[in-house]
Design an enzyme around this catalytic site. Structure first.
Site, short mmCIF file in Angstrom:
data_model
loop_
_atom_site.label_atom_id
_atom_site.label_comp_id
_atom_site.label_asym_id
_atom_site.label_seq_id
_atom_site.Cartn_x
_atom_site.Cartn_y
_atom_site.Cartn_z
N ASP A 110 52.84 52.30 36.18
CA ASP A 110 53.02 51.69 35.71
C ASP A 110 51.56 50.87 35.14
OD1 ASP A 110 51.19 50.99 37.83
OD2 ASP A 110 52.72 49.08 38.42
N ASP A 166 40.57 50.00 47.40
CA ASP A 166 41.80 48.41 47.73
C ASP A 166 41.94 48.96 49.38
OD1 ASP A 166 42.81 51.10 47.49
OD2 ASP A 166 43.77 50.22 45.03
N GLU A 217 47.81 45.74 39.14
CA GLU A 217 49.20 46.08 38.28
C GLU A 217 49.24 45.29 36.57
OE1 GLU A 217 50.90 48.00 39.68
OE2 GLU A 217 51.60 47.52 41.63
#
Ligand code: PGA
Length: 256
Positions: A132, A63, A139
């Site tokens: 998370d 990324d 995400e």
């Protein structure tokens, strides 16, 4: 999934480095998927110290922040050249990192996928995990079939990464990330997680139901994933004694 729990992050990193070094020695033109963040830093230091031959190795990073130039000190380009590529004999032509300044992002993402395919796919993908459960910057609620694309960072991730930028306001809102489908195509996934703040995400990913609420849980679908943990990150695993038992009783030919 194979879960390898070591007493410290340093010990876990050492075993992971042995695994990567073994691949590079066995296959000098290996295609590696690279990760950034604080977790793989020590891994890259170990790999540098091992003085491997990187001349034919090809890499694809997971990324990059959108709007961030390669020279920006917090760009993942900068991170990779500073912490690994600048210290080994890799050929610059063989390094791929998403272009945070791409004018046409969907076109860039499609070409990134094409380049991974043209390289013959990724042999081994290094992964960290967010608090998370994100892998790459996928995400929660990311499609488990997603490919390389633009994503919006969650407020939690921006908060977690503020420490690198000085303030939360400076953390970009968007990134380009390989998708979960892209990651699952790698032939071997190697996830590292250290510290108590990763324990919940790891327990959900390894032992919870497969859900886009914890994107790393998609690795349960992957036929070959190795998870390296320190004791703190393993704290919430219900079967941690079993994982230790399995590791301690591996047949010799399976040992790393
Ligand atoms: P960290 O980040 O290694 O800095 O904890 C992991 C991640 O967000 O993937």
């Amino acid at each position: 999934m194979e879960i390898i729990i070591q007493p410290t992050a340093a010990r876990a990193t050492c075993v992971a480095a042995r695994l990567l070094a073994g691949l590079i020695r066995k296959k000098p033109s290996a295609v590696l998927g690279m990760a950034t963040g604080s977790t793989p830093l020590a891994l890259y230091r170990e790999l540098v110290a091992l003085k491997l031959n990187w001349r034919k190795v090809r890499t694809f990073n997971l990324d990059e922040y959108v709007g961030t130039s390669p020279e920006h000190p917090q760009s993942y380009h900068h991170f990779m050249w500073e912490n690994l590529f600048g210290q080994v004999n890799i050929d610059k032509q063989n390094v791929r990192i998403p272009d945070g300044l791409a004018k046409d992002i969907p076109k860039f993402c499609a070409s990134y996928e094409k380049q991974i395919r043209a390289a013959g796919g990724i042999d081994l993908q290094v992964l960290g995990i967010g608090t998370d459960g994100h892998i790459g910057f996928n995400e929660p609620t990311s499609s488990l079939a997603s490919r390389t694309r633009i994503k919006t960072l969650t407020p939690q991730t921006r908060k977690d990464n503020a420490r690198f930028f000085g303030s939360e306001a400076e953390v970009p809102h968007h990134c380009i990330t390989m998708g979960i489908g892209t990651i699952l195509d790698a032939r071997h996934c190697v996830l590292l997680a250290f510290g108590r703040n990763k324990a919940r995400a790891i327990a959900e990913a390894v032992e919870g139901p497969i859900t886009s609420m914890n994107p790393a849980s998609a690795l349960q679908f992957h036929p070959k994933t190795t998870v390296f943990l320190d004791e703190a990150a393993a704290a919430e695993l219900r079967l941690k004694d079993y994982y230790r038992w399995v590791y301690d009783n591996k047949p010799d030919w399976q040992k790393i």
